[in-house]
Enzyme design. Structure first.
Site, short mmCIF file in Angstrom:
data_model
loop_
_atom_site.label_atom_id
_atom_site.label_comp_id
_atom_site.label_asym_id
_atom_site.label_seq_id
_atom_site.Cartn_x
_atom_site.Cartn_y
_atom_site.Cartn_z
N GLY A 275 1.01 -1.24 -0.04
CA GLY A 275 -0.01 0.07 -0.11
C GLY A 275 1.02 1.33 0.02
N ARG A 276 1.43 1.73 1.17
CA ARG A 276 2.35 2.76 1.29
C ARG A 276 3.49 2.90 0.54
NH1 ARG A 276 2.56 5.25 6.58
NH2 ARG A 276 1.66 3.19 7.12
N ARG A 312 -2.12 11.63 10.17
CA ARG A 312 -0.97 10.97 10.62
C ARG A 312 -0.16 11.60 11.63
NH1 ARG A 312 2.69 9.46 7.91
NH2 ARG A 312 2.92 7.33 8.67
N CYS A 342 -10.67 22.88 16.15
CA CYS A 342 -10.62 22.98 17.38
C CYS A 342 -10.03 21.87 18.32
CB CYS A 342 -11.92 23.59 17.63
SG CYS A 342 -12.50 25.02 16.78
C1 LIG Z 1 -2.88 -2.27 5.55
C2 LIG Z 1 -2.61 -3.47 5.12
C3 LIG Z 1 -1.85 -3.81 3.98
C4 LIG Z 1 -0.99 -2.45 3.70
O1 LIG Z 1 0.14 -2.18 4.27
P1 LIG Z 1 0.98 -1.09 3.88
O2 LIG Z 1 2.10 -0.77 4.92
O3 LIG Z 1 0.50 0.04 3.28
O4 LIG Z 1 2.08 -1.67 2.78
C5 LIG Z 1 -1.58 -4.87 3.48
N1 LIG Z 1 -2.17 -5.99 3.90
C6 LIG Z 1 -3.03 -5.98 4.98
C7 LIG Z 1 -3.72 -7.43 5.46
C8 LIG Z 1 -3.37 -4.76 5.61
O5 LIG Z 1 -4.03 -4.54 6.47
#
Ligand SMILES: *Cc1c(COP(=O)(O)O)cnc(C)c1O
Length: 418
Positions: A275-276, A312, A342
Site C-alpha cells: 500500500g504505502r 498521521r 478546534c
Molecule cells: C494495511 C494492510 C496492508 C498494506 O500495508 P502497507 O504498509 O500500506 O503496505 C496489506 N495487507 C493488509 C492485510 C493490511 O491490513
C-alpha cells in the site's frame, strides 16, 4: 524516488507547477503523480518477474478509483478489507480473481458480496469467521476459497499502532495452532483451502522481519505438506516502508533478492499487498497559509489543511516534510504548522524550522499519498479535499471537493422538530 521537484525555485508535480494546481482546484488539495505511481508499481513487477506473483494493491492506503484503475491496467490486483473496498476495486476494473480479502470483522453481507463476486480468496482471521464463511457459502450453494491469516509473532520494529503480527494483536491465527485450524478448514464442506497469509505491520524499514516471518510460514507449509495439505498461494502481505524523513527502507528489488531464493522449488504463487510503498511518496497535500501567529513560546503557521485532511501527524506523531511551493530566500523561524480544527492535537508539524511565509502562500506536505485522503474525515464540518492526478502536462480532477450540501445530504430533521 518521486516526481515532485523544484525547477527554478518552484515546486512541480511532473510538468505542472503545483501553484497552478492550487490556484485552479483550490486548497487543501491532494496531488498525485502518475509517473511515480507507475514507477513504484513496476518496481514490484520487475523485481518479482520470473516468479509467479500477483501484486495486490492495499486499497485502504488510497481508495480513489482512478488510482486503483492505474494499477489494474498494469496487471495489479487488490487487497481489500471491506465491502466498500470490494465495490471500489471492481468498479476500477480489478479482475475479481485478483482480489484478496483480509480483516477481522467481515460481516455476512460482505461475505456474500465477496462470494458473489468470486474473489480469489478470503484471508481468514479466526475460527468463528471460518465457520461463518462456510455457512454463508453453503447457503449460497457455492465454495469459498480461503487462506488462513497466520500471526507469526514477529516484531517488525515499527510504530505500535501499525504493528499487527505479534501475539498481543487482534489479527490472524497464532502460528502455534495453525495446523489445527487448517485441519478444521479442510473438514468444512464449503471452504476450499488454497493458501496462507501473513501481514506483520506497516512502515517496515528493514528486510529481516520479512525474512524471519517468511521462514516461520515456510516451516508451517512444510508441516502442512507432510499432512497432505498443499497450498497454491503464499500471501506475504504488505508493509514495506518509505522515506518520510531520512529512513532508507529496502526497495522491492531487495525484498525479491532475499525472498525468491527461499521460495525456489516450491510450486506457489506469491501474493504481495503493498500500500504505502506504492502510493505514499506519489502524493502531496497542498495547503494555503491563512495566518502567522506569534505565541509567547513559539510561532504558529496556521494553514487551511487540518487533522481531518491528514491525521498521521496527530495519530502516529508521524513526520512529513513540509516545503514551500515557491522557494525564495527567507528568514528561518521555529514554528508549529497547525490546522484550523478546534483540537490542540491538530498539527501537521511541530518545532519545525521553516522559512518565513506570507499569508496566502502555499505549502506542500510531502509523502501524503498513503493513509492521507483515505483517513480523512468531515470533523468540524469540513468538506473533504479535492484530489488531482498529474500525468506529464495533464492534470485531472479525480475527486471533487465536497460541498457544504454534501455534508448534510444524508441527514433528516424529524417531523416532531419541525
Ligand atoms: C494495511 C494492510 C496492508 C498494506 O500495508 P502497507 O504498509 O500500506 O503496505 C496489506 N495487507 C493488509 C492485510 C493490511 O491490513
Amino acid at each position: 524516488m518521486h516526481f515532485f521537484q523544484y525547477r527554478s525555485g518552484e515546486l512541480y508535480a511532473e510538468e505542472v507547477p503545483v501553484k497552478t494546481l492550487a490556484e485552479q482546484y483550490g486548497t487543501p488539495l491532494y496531488v498525485y503523480s502518475h509517473t511515480t505511481l507507475l514507477r513504484h508499481f513496476m518496481a514490484y513487477e520487475n523485481a518479482f518477474d520470473g516468479y509467479p506473483h500477483i501484486i495486490c494493491f492495499a486499497v485502504k492506503s488510497n481508495p480513489n478509483t482512478a488510482i486503483i484503475r492505474l494499477f489494474a491496467k498494469h496487471g495489479g490486483g487488490a487487497d481489500i478489507v471491506s465491502g466498500g473496498e470490494l465495490h471500489a476495486a471492481l468498479k476500477a476494473g480489478i479482475p475479481s480473481r485478483k482480489i484478496v480479502y483480509a480483516g477481522v470483522g467481515k460481516t455476512e453481507d460482505e461475505i456474500r458480496f465477496a462470494l458473489k463476486s468470486k474473489i480469489l480468496m478470503f484471508n481468514v482471521e479466526s475460527e468463528n469467521e471460518l465457520r461463518e464463511i462456510d455457512r454463508v457459502a453453503g447457503n449460497m450453494k457455492t465454495n469459498a476459497q480461503i487462506a488462513l491469516r497466520i500471526n507469526p509473532d514477529i516484531d517488525p520494529g515499527t510504530h505500535p499502532y501499525i504493528t499487527t503480527g505479534m501475539k498481543k494483536h487482534k489479527f490472524g491465527i497464532p502460528i502455534e495452532v495453525a495446523l489445527e485450524y487448517y485441519k478444521l478448514a479442510s473438514k468444512l464442506k464449503n471452504v476450499v483451502v488454497v493458501g496462507v497469509h501473513k501481514h506483520i505491520g506497516s512502515q517496515i524499514t528493514k528486510v529481516s522481519p520479512f525474512v524471519d516471518a517468511l521462514k516461520r510460514i515456510l516451516l508451517l507449509i512444510d508441516e502442512l505438506n507432510a499432512q497432505g495439505v498443499s497450498l497454491q498461494y503464499l500471501d506475504v502481505g504488505g508493509g514495506l516502508g518509505i522515506s518520510y524523513r531520512d529512513e532508507e527502507p529496502p526497495v522491492p528489488g531487495d525484498l525479491a533478492k532475499h525472498l525468491i531464493p527461499m521460495l525456489k522449488d516450491r510450486n506457489l504463487t506469491l501474493i504481495m499487498e503493498p500500500g504505502r510503498s506504492l502510493v505514499g511518496n506519489a502524493g502531496i497535500l497542498v495547503t494555503k497559509t491563512l495566518y502567522m501567529k506569534k505565541g509567547i513560546e513559539k510561532e504558529f503557521i496556521i494553514v487551511d489543511a487540518g487533522m481531518n485532511d491528514l491525521i498521521r501527524p496527530s495519530l502516529y506523531d508521524a513526520y512529513h516534510h513540509i516545503l514551500p511551493v515557491v522557494r525564495t530566500k527567507r528568514d528561518k523561524i521555529l514554528c508549529d504548522v497547525v490546522g484550523p480544527i478546534c483540537e490542540s492535537g491538530d498539527f501537521l508539524a511541530k518545532e519545525r524550522e521553516l522559512g518565513k511565509l506570507k499569508q496566502g502562500e502555499y505549502l506542500a506536505v510531502m509523502s501524503a499519498g498513503a493513509y492521507g485522503f483515505s483517513m480523512s474525515s468531515n470533523y468540524n464540518s469540513r468538506p473533504r479535499a479535492a484530489e488531482v492526478l498529474v500525468k506529464g502536462r495533464d492534470h485531472v480532477l479525480i475527486r471533487k471537493r465536497e460541498t457544504y450540501d454534501d455534508l448534510v445530504r444524508n441527514e433528516k430533521i424529524p417531523a416532531f422538530l419541525k
